[in-house]
Design a protein around this motif. Structure first.
Motif, PDB file in Angstrom:
ATOM      1  N   CYS A  24       5.667  19.213 -15.111  1.00  9.86           N
ATOM      2  CA  CYS A  24       6.145  17.836 -15.242  1.00  9.86           C
ATOM      3  C   CYS A  24       6.622  17.278 -13.908  1.00  9.86           C
ATOM      4  CB  CYS A  24       7.261  17.777 -16.280  1.00  9.86           C
ATOM      5  SG  CYS A  24       6.734  18.176 -17.961  1.00  9.86           S
ATOM      6  N   LEU A  25       7.349  18.092 -13.137  1.00 11.57           N
ATOM      7  CA  LEU A  25       7.819  17.628 -11.835  1.00 11.57           C
ATOM      8  C   LEU A  25       6.646  17.357 -10.897  1.00 11.57           C
ATOM      9  CD1 LEU A  25      10.931  19.926 -11.255  1.00 11.57           C
ATOM     10  CD2 LEU A  25      10.917  17.489 -11.818  1.00 11.57           C
ATOM     11  N   SER A  26       5.627  18.206 -10.970  1.00  9.41           N
ATOM     12  CA  SER A  26       4.449  17.972 -10.125  1.00  9.41           C
ATOM     13  C   SER A  26       3.763  16.663 -10.495  1.00  9.41           C
ATOM     14  CB  SER A  26       3.466  19.139 -10.273  1.00  9.41           C
ATOM     15  OG  SER A  26       4.064  20.352  -9.873  1.00  9.41           O
ATOM     16  N   GLY A  27       3.670  16.387 -11.799  1.00  7.55           N
ATOM     17  CA  GLY A  27       3.094  15.110 -12.219  1.00  7.55           C
ATOM     18  C   GLY A  27       3.912  13.928 -11.760  1.00  7.55           C
ATOM     19  N   LEU A  28       5.251  14.069 -11.831  1.00  6.33           N
ATOM     20  CA  LEU A  28       6.129  12.990 -11.374  1.00  6.33           C
ATOM     21  C   LEU A  28       5.937  12.714  -9.890  1.00  6.33           C
ATOM     22  CD1 LEU A  28       8.484  11.052 -12.016  1.00  6.33           C
ATOM     23  CD2 LEU A  28      10.051  12.938 -11.518  1.00  6.33           C
ATOM     24  N   VAL A  29       5.853  13.786  -9.098  1.00  4.12           N
ATOM     25  CA  VAL A  29       5.677  13.608  -7.653  1.00  4.12           C
ATOM     26  C   VAL A  29       4.335  12.951  -7.348  1.00  4.12           C
ATOM     27  CG1 VAL A  29       5.402  14.849  -5.480  1.00  4.12           C
ATOM     28  CG2 VAL A  29       7.238  15.477  -7.047  1.00  4.12           C
ATOM     29  N   LEU A  30       3.292  13.363  -8.050  1.00  8.52           N
ATOM     30  CA  LEU A  30       1.970  12.787  -7.814  1.00  8.52           C
ATOM     31  C   LEU A  30       1.933  11.302  -8.169  1.00  8.52           C
ATOM     32  CD1 LEU A  30      -0.368  15.638  -9.118  1.00  8.52           C
ATOM     33  CD2 LEU A  30       0.039  14.954  -6.744  1.00  8.52           C
ATOM     34  N   ILE A  31       2.596  10.927  -9.272  1.00  8.13           N
ATOM     35  CA  ILE A  31       2.613   9.513  -9.660  1.00  8.13           C
ATOM     36  C   ILE A  31       3.375   8.678  -8.639  1.00  8.13           C
ATOM     37  CG2 ILE A  31       3.520   7.907 -11.386  1.00  8.13           C
ATOM     38  CD1 ILE A  31       2.843   9.969 -13.504  1.00  8.13           C
ATOM     39  N   ASN A  32       4.518   9.216  -8.173  1.00 11.42           N
ATOM     40  CA  ASN A  32       5.289   8.467  -7.161  1.00 11.42           C
ATOM     41  C   ASN A  32       4.504   8.330  -5.852  1.00 11.42           C
ATOM     42  OD1 ASN A  32       7.525   7.979  -8.768  1.00 11.42           O
ATOM     43  ND2 ASN A  32       8.465   9.950  -8.254  1.00 11.42           N
ATOM     44  N   LEU A  33       3.808   9.392  -5.473  1.00 13.87           N
ATOM     45  CA  LEU A  33       3.015   9.307  -4.251  1.00 13.87           C
ATOM     46  C   LEU A  33       1.875   8.304  -4.407  1.00 13.87           C
ATOM     47  CD1 LEU A  33       2.773  13.065  -3.189  1.00 13.87           C
ATOM     48  CD2 LEU A  33       4.124  11.260  -2.101  1.00 13.87           C
ATOM     49  N   ALA A  34       1.244   8.301  -5.584  1.00 10.36           N
ATOM     50  CA  ALA A  34       0.164   7.338  -5.812  1.00 10.36           C
ATOM     51  C   ALA A  34       0.686   5.910  -5.797  1.00 10.36           C
ATOM     52  CB  ALA A  34      -0.521   7.652  -7.148  1.00 10.36           C
ATOM     53  N   THR A  35       1.879   5.700  -6.409  1.00 14.17           N
ATOM     54  CA  THR A  35       2.470   4.356  -6.415  1.00 14.17           C
ATOM     55  C   THR A  35       2.804   3.887  -5.004  1.00 14.17           C
ATOM     56  OG1 THR A  35       3.394   4.821  -8.592  1.00 14.17           O
ATOM     57  CG2 THR A  35       4.323   2.958  -7.378  1.00 14.17           C
ATOM     58  N   ALA A  36       3.428   4.792  -4.234  1.00 14.11           N
ATOM     59  CA  ALA A  36       3.765   4.431  -2.855  1.00 14.11           C
ATOM     60  C   ALA A  36       2.514   4.129  -2.038  1.00 14.11           C
ATOM     61  CB  ALA A  36       4.562   5.563  -2.212  1.00 14.11           C
ATOM     62  N   GLY A  37       1.461   4.926  -2.254  1.00 10.92           N
ATOM     63  CA  GLY A  37       0.223   4.676  -1.532  1.00 10.92           C
ATOM     64  C   GLY A  37      -0.387   3.335  -1.886  1.00 10.92           C
ATOM     65  N   LEU A  38      -0.363   2.960  -3.177  1.00 11.16           N
ATOM     66  CA  LEU A  38      -0.906   1.660  -3.568  1.00 11.16           C
ATOM     67  C   LEU A  38      -0.104   0.509  -2.978  1.00 11.16           C
ATOM     68  CD1 LEU A  38      -1.779   2.386  -7.312  1.00 11.16           C
ATOM     69  CD2 LEU A  38      -3.372   2.103  -5.404  1.00 11.16           C
ATOM     70  N   LEU A  39       1.234   0.656  -2.968  1.00 12.95           N
ATOM     71  CA  LEU A  39       2.076  -0.398  -2.388  1.00 12.95           C
ATOM     72  C   LEU A  39       1.825  -0.559  -0.891  1.00 12.95           C
ATOM     73  CD1 LEU A  39       5.453   0.229  -4.260  1.00 12.95           C
ATOM     74  CD2 LEU A  39       3.827  -1.639  -4.622  1.00 12.95           C
ATOM     75  N   LEU A  40       1.656   0.592  -0.224  1.00 16.82           N
ATOM     76  CA  LEU A  40       1.375   0.507   1.207  1.00 16.82           C
ATOM     77  C   LEU A  40       0.016  -0.143   1.455  1.00 16.82           C
ATOM     78  CD1 LEU A  40       2.695   3.978   2.462  1.00 16.82           C
ATOM     79  CD2 LEU A  40       3.679   1.725   2.914  1.00 16.82           C
ATOM     80  N   LEU A  41      -0.958   0.206   0.636  1.00 18.13           N
ATOM     81  CA  LEU A  41      -2.257  -0.440   0.787  1.00 18.13           C
ATOM     82  C   LEU A  41      -2.180  -1.936   0.548  1.00 18.13           C
ATOM     83  CD1 LEU A  41      -4.631   2.145  -0.957  1.00 18.13           C
ATOM     84  CD2 LEU A  41      -4.513   1.605   1.480  1.00 18.13           C
ATOM     85  N   TRP A  42      -1.416  -2.348  -0.457  1.00 18.99           N
ATOM     86  CA  TRP A  42      -1.289  -3.793  -0.720  1.00 18.99           C
ATOM     87  C   TRP A  42      -0.561  -4.517   0.396  1.00 18.99           C
ATOM     88  CZ3 TRP A  42      -3.332  -7.376  -3.612  1.00 18.99           C
ATOM     89  CH2 TRP A  42      -2.679  -8.611  -3.737  1.00 18.99           C
ATOM     90  N   LYS A  43       0.469  -3.846   0.914  1.00 20.20           N
ATOM     91  CA  LYS A  43       1.281  -4.492   1.946  1.00 20.20           C
ATOM     92  C   LYS A  43       0.497  -4.655   3.248  1.00 20.20           C
ATOM     93  CE  LYS A  43       5.729  -4.079   4.294  1.00 20.20           C
ATOM     94  NZ  LYS A  43       6.976  -3.274   4.440  1.00 20.20           N
ATOM     95  N   HIS A  44      -0.305  -3.690   3.573  1.00 22.70           N
ATOM     96  CA  HIS A  44      -1.019  -3.706   4.854  1.00 22.70           C
ATOM     97  C   HIS A  44      -2.526  -3.884   4.662  1.00 22.70           C
ATOM     98  CE1 HIS A  44       2.689  -2.367   6.807  1.00 22.70           C
ATOM     99  NE2 HIS A  44       2.782  -1.405   5.881  1.00 22.70           N
ATOM    100  N   HIS A  45      -2.907  -4.544   3.574  1.00 25.99           N
ATOM    101  CA  HIS A  45      -4.336  -4.658   3.323  1.00 25.99           C
ATOM    102  C   HIS A  45      -5.034  -5.559   4.348  1.00 25.99           C
ATOM    103  CE1 HIS A  45      -2.919  -8.342   1.385  1.00 25.99           C
ATOM    104  NE2 HIS A  45      -4.171  -8.798   1.487  1.00 25.99           N
ATOM    105  N   LYS A  46      -4.302  -6.549   4.861  1.00 23.90           N
ATOM    106  CA  LYS A  46      -4.911  -7.421   5.870  1.00 23.90           C
ATOM    107  C   LYS A  46      -5.186  -6.668   7.164  1.00 23.90           C
ATOM    108  CE  LYS A  46      -3.007 -11.784   4.144  1.00 23.90           C
ATOM    109  NZ  LYS A  46      -2.203 -12.979   4.476  1.00 23.90           N
ATOM    110  N   LYS A  47      -4.196  -5.871   7.562  1.00 30.50           N
ATOM    111  CA  LYS A  47      -4.387  -5.096   8.787  1.00 30.50           C
ATOM    112  C   LYS A  47      -5.525  -4.076   8.622  1.00 30.50           C
ATOM    113  CE  LYS A  47       0.417  -5.488  10.314  1.00 30.50           C
ATOM    114  NZ  LYS A  47       1.633  -4.739  10.679  1.00 30.50           N
ATOM    115  N   ILE A  48      -5.554  -3.468   7.445  1.00 30.92           N
ATOM    116  CA  ILE A  48      -6.614  -2.489   7.200  1.00 30.92           C
ATOM    117  C   ILE A  48      -7.975  -3.172   7.206  1.00 30.92           C
ATOM    118  CG2 ILE A  48      -7.546  -0.882   5.486  1.00 30.92           C
ATOM    119  CD1 ILE A  48      -4.651  -0.345   4.620  1.00 30.92           C
TER     120      ILE A  48
END
Length: 345
Positions: free
Chosen positions: A241-265
């Motif tokens: 369960c903890l591994s799943g929680l960490v993976l979901i948080n990492l995926a969420t953070a990655g999506l937010l970073l992609l959205w925030k810097h999508h223009k630069k990318i």
């Protein structure tokens, strides 16, 4: 006088020669008796006994065999249902299958009117001379720290029989130490074992009789693995369960970073393109149309419509962020209630 002495020596010499010739003639004549059976022995396994021997070789005809028995208490030879049989073995009849009786047996070969000498075997006492086989393992139940064994003796016990089972067990590794334990029960436990580990064991029965201790044969090794404990299982569930929680948080953070810097990318992967003026007007109209759910403004697309579109994008970003948080709280609840999480998984 000398002549008489010479005649006497001649008579003696002739007598000796006659005796030698008679002996030679006797050896050349065929024997009126059959050869006796050889390798006569009593074989007994788990108190099931029989007399066996090697066949007598003859040139013609079929050799038959007769077996008789007597006991130490009644020294009279009796038939035992093995009279003139072609087989080279004879099982003990029911009346002779007594564990503590002293039994004598004899066998001879017969061919027509000819018969061999008797060959005797014994004395034999089953409780002293039989060979005991290994006990039979019926069931093996594994838990996290023990193996529960159910066994039966190698023969049908009689009233008053006393058994002892000796168990040898070891961990199935390259470097291992054999341990052993004793029990009088047919249902016993090998305790203090490691969880989720492969253990092997072997059994031997020890029969306590009037003539002393009779050791049985050792059984072939059997190997069984112990189970996983509830604590270890709960730990695995928590880790999952903890591994799943960490993976979901990492995926969420990655999506937010992609959205925030999508223009630069986007700019880093391709040069900026300028949209033609007539395409820009169409884009503004489509944007206003989507913001107002199909209601086209008669004028130009005003800034108010664009603000509505920006508000909609902001709402979508908040929803996409809240969904992983809700999933994270659900997984955290599963960690606290691991049984519910196990049933859910």
């Amino acid at each position: 006088m000398v002549r008489e002495f010479g005649d006497q020596n001649l008579v003696t010499l002739c007598s000796n020669v006659s005796i030698i010739i008679f002996i030679l003639l006797l050896t050349l004549e065929p024997s009126p008796h059959l050869p006796a059976p050889e390798d006569v022995e009593i074989y007994s396994y788990n108190f099931q006994s029989l007399l066996r021997w090697s066949p007598v070789p003859v040139e013609t005809g079929s050799v038959l065999y007769t077996v008789q028995y007597k006991t130490g208490a009644f020294p009279v030879w009796n038939e035992m249902n093995c009279t003139r049989i072609p087989q080279t073995q004879c099982g003990f009849p029911v009346e002779v299958q007594k564990r503590r009786w002293t039994i004598f047996l004899r066998v001879r070969a017969e061919l027509g009117q000819l018969s061999s000498n008797w060959v005797q075997a014994g004395p034999f006492v089953a409780e002293r001379d039989t060979t005991l086989g290994p006990p039979r393992v019926n069931t093996v139940s594994a838990s996290s720290d023990s193996l529960l064994l159910s066994v039966t003796p190698p023969f049908t016990p009689e009233s008053g029989d006393s058994f002892q089972y000796r168990v040898f067990y070891w961990e199935n590794t390259t470097r291992t130490t054999r341990k052993e334990q004793e029990t009088h029960n047919t249902l016993f436990q090998i305790a203090k074992l490691k969880e989720s580990t492969l253990y092997c064991f072997s059994l031997r029965v020890e029969f306590q009789g009037v003539y002393g201790e009779l050791l049985g044969q050792q059984s072939a090794p059997e190997c069984h693995r112990t189970a996983i404990s509830e604590a270890t299982r709960a730990g695995y569930i928590t880790l999952l369960c903890l591994s799943g929680l960490v993976l979901i948080n990492l995926a969420t953070a990655g999506l937010l970073l992609l959205w925030k810097h999508h223009k630069k990318i986007k700019q880093s992967f391709q040069p900026p393109l300028k949209i033609p003026s007539h395409f820009e007007e169409v884009r503004a109209e489509v944007l206003c149309f989507s913001c107002k759910r199909g209601k086209r403004n008669q004028g130009s697309c005003c800034p108010t419509g664009i603000n509505h579109c920006c508000l909609r994008v902001t709402c979508l970003m908040l929803i996409s962020h809240l969904i992983p948080l809700l999933l994270s709280w659900m997984i955290f609840y599963c960690v606290l209630r691991h049984k519910l999480c196990w049933a859910f998984l």
